[in-house]
Write an enzyme that holds these catalytic residues in place. Structure first.
Site, short mmCIF file in Angstrom:
data_model
loop_
_atom_site.label_atom_id
_atom_site.label_comp_id
_atom_site.label_asym_id
_atom_site.label_seq_id
_atom_site.Cartn_x
_atom_site.Cartn_y
_atom_site.Cartn_z
CG ASP A 96 35.08 -81.98 -13.95
OD1 ASP A 96 35.50 -82.52 -14.79
OD2 ASP A 96 33.93 -82.26 -13.17
CE LYS A 98 32.63 -81.54 -16.61
NZ LYS A 98 32.22 -83.22 -16.67
CG ASN A 101 31.82 -78.15 -14.49
OD1 ASN A 101 30.79 -78.62 -14.29
ND2 ASN A 101 32.86 -78.99 -14.48
CG ASP A 114 30.68 -79.99 -10.94
OD1 ASP A 114 30.75 -80.43 -9.74
OD2 ASP A 114 30.03 -80.74 -11.71
CB THR A 181 33.97 -86.34 -22.50
OG1 THR A 181 34.99 -85.74 -23.50
CG2 THR A 181 33.55 -84.76 -21.85
#
Length: 414
Positions: A96, A98, A101, A114, A181
């Site tokens: 994850d 992005k 984070n 995260d 997203t």
């Protein structure tokens, strides 16, 4: 209505995610990820007490700055490489990666956060790598293997500035939505054909593109169209001329947003570090240098560097005892035996502000306050120059490597 098998399956996945996040934070002692101070539980909740990073996140920085220069992007991409490498060394995939984070500390340095979707890579978990953890939205149909005919070729083409404005408008809505997203998800994850650590390096390439262009490489009107573009990346990965990217920049992005077999990082982070785009980067000294941006912070709990989003929808129930999900989690769940954790290196260090106060003995027992738990460390460590001063000067371009202190970013004027 959920069947008992479905509920059991969902519960199992949630338990594994929660345990993996706690285990990674407790196991990985790295300057490049957020630190875990304590983890504990009561009859209703699980708790993770982590350091607070008041510099905001990369998403907010990009929304305020629009784009970064190549030297500024190089600094934060390099620190992101170190962060991803640190968890890969412990056999975890983040899954994850992005801008949301990537958090900035008081001095502007980056830390990864995260880990709710992280996955340990050991032999017992390999068969589960195809689990459908990523879905672009509720009720969305899975992507077929042959999706080239589904691409939205009739969509009107926008200039870079128009695409940037459209992305920023929707980014605010998607940031904390339940759908989210998919712009940074690798194609092998979307196609559910099995994946490994390489999927994190694809996400790095998408973030690098966004830093320099202003929006992700496969951004579309809706999440499903974005997924289709990602799966058909050969047809949709384009570099706008207005961005004026260097050939080395385009080369690195192209070698991250590609097939797994050709993707840099497949054999380790050293492949990415060796790319010519990082020429001049002193990897071992990055976190001792002045950051590309120094956030403005007023007070230990200042939140001005985080974007404010209006809360929508129904109010969250005051107690977790209501509703079916509470029934799935008994107050004394055997899955979370041993969940409690204390970072002894921090809590036994009297040099850390707040720790000494917590350990003082008095006749009257006092509960720790937010202030004593979250006071930051004194800035004792010497700063070894500026990252931007370290990079080689490009001929024909005005030098940004002056001795002046780094720019403090401010909200973009509307």
């Amino acid at each position: 209505m959920l069947s008992s098998d479905t509920v059991s399956c969902l519960y199992t996945f949630q338990v594994e995610h929660v345990k993996a996040e706690r285990n990674l934070l407790a196991e990985v002692d790295s300057a490049y990820i957020v630190k875990l101070y304590y983890s504990f539980q009561d009859d209703e909740f699980l708790y993770l007490i982590m350091e607070y990073l008041p510099g905001g996140d990369m998403m907010t920085l990009l929304m305020r700055k629009d784009t970064l220069t190549e030297d500024e992007a190089k600094f934060y991409i390099a620190e992101t490489v170190l962060a991803i490498e640190s968890i890969h060394k412990h056999n975890y995939i983040h899954r994850d990666i992005k801008p949301d984070n990537l958090l900035l500390d008081l001095s502007g340095h980056l830390k990864l956060s995260d880990f709710g979707l992280c996955k340990p890579l050991d032999s017992s978990n390999f068969p589960n790598l195809n689990e459908p953890d990523y879905t672009p939205g509720k009720g969305a149909k899975p992507l077929p293997d042959n999706t080239s005919r589904l691409t939205n070729s009739s969509a009107p083409k926008r200039t870079q500035q128009e695409q940037l404005s459209h992305w920023q408008k929707n980014r605010r809505m998607l940031a904390y939505s339940t759908v989210g997203t998919p712009d940074y998800i690798a194609p092998e994850v979307l196609l559910k054909k099995g994946y490994g650590m390489e999927c994190d390096w694809w996400s790095l390439g998408a973030i690098m593109y966004e830093m320099l262009v202003g929006y992700p490489p496969f951004y579309s009107e809706d999440p499903m169209s974005t997924c289709r573009k990602i799966v058909n990346w050969r047809s949709h990965l384009k570099f706008p001329e207005e961005a004026k990217l260097s050939s080395e920049t385009k080369d690195l992005i192209s070698k991250l947003l590609c097939n797994v077999e050709q993707r840099l990082g497949t054999k380790g982070a050293h492949e990415i570090k060796a790319h010519t785009w990082f020429r001049g980067v002193q990897w071992e000294k990055l976190y001792q240098m002045k950051a590309a941006f120094i956030p403005e912070v007023n007070g230990e709990l200042d939140t001005q560097n985080f974007e404010k989003f209006e809360e929508t929808g129904a109010q969250v129930q005051s107690s977790s005892k209501a509703g079916p999900w509470r029934k799935m989690l008994p107050s004394k769940d055997a899955n979370f035996v041993g969940y409690t954790y204390k970072n002894f290196e921090i809590v036994n260090d009297d040099e850390v502000a707040g720790i000494a106060e917590l350990k003082k003995k008095s006749s009257k027992s006092k509960r720790p306050t937010i202030k004593t738990l979250f006071e930051s460390m004194d800035e004792d460590e010497p700063v070894h120059g500026s990252f931007l001063n370290m990079l080689p000067h490009k001929e024909g371009q005005p030098s940004s490597h002056s001795s002046a202190p780094p720019e403090q970013y401010q909200p973009r004027r509307k």
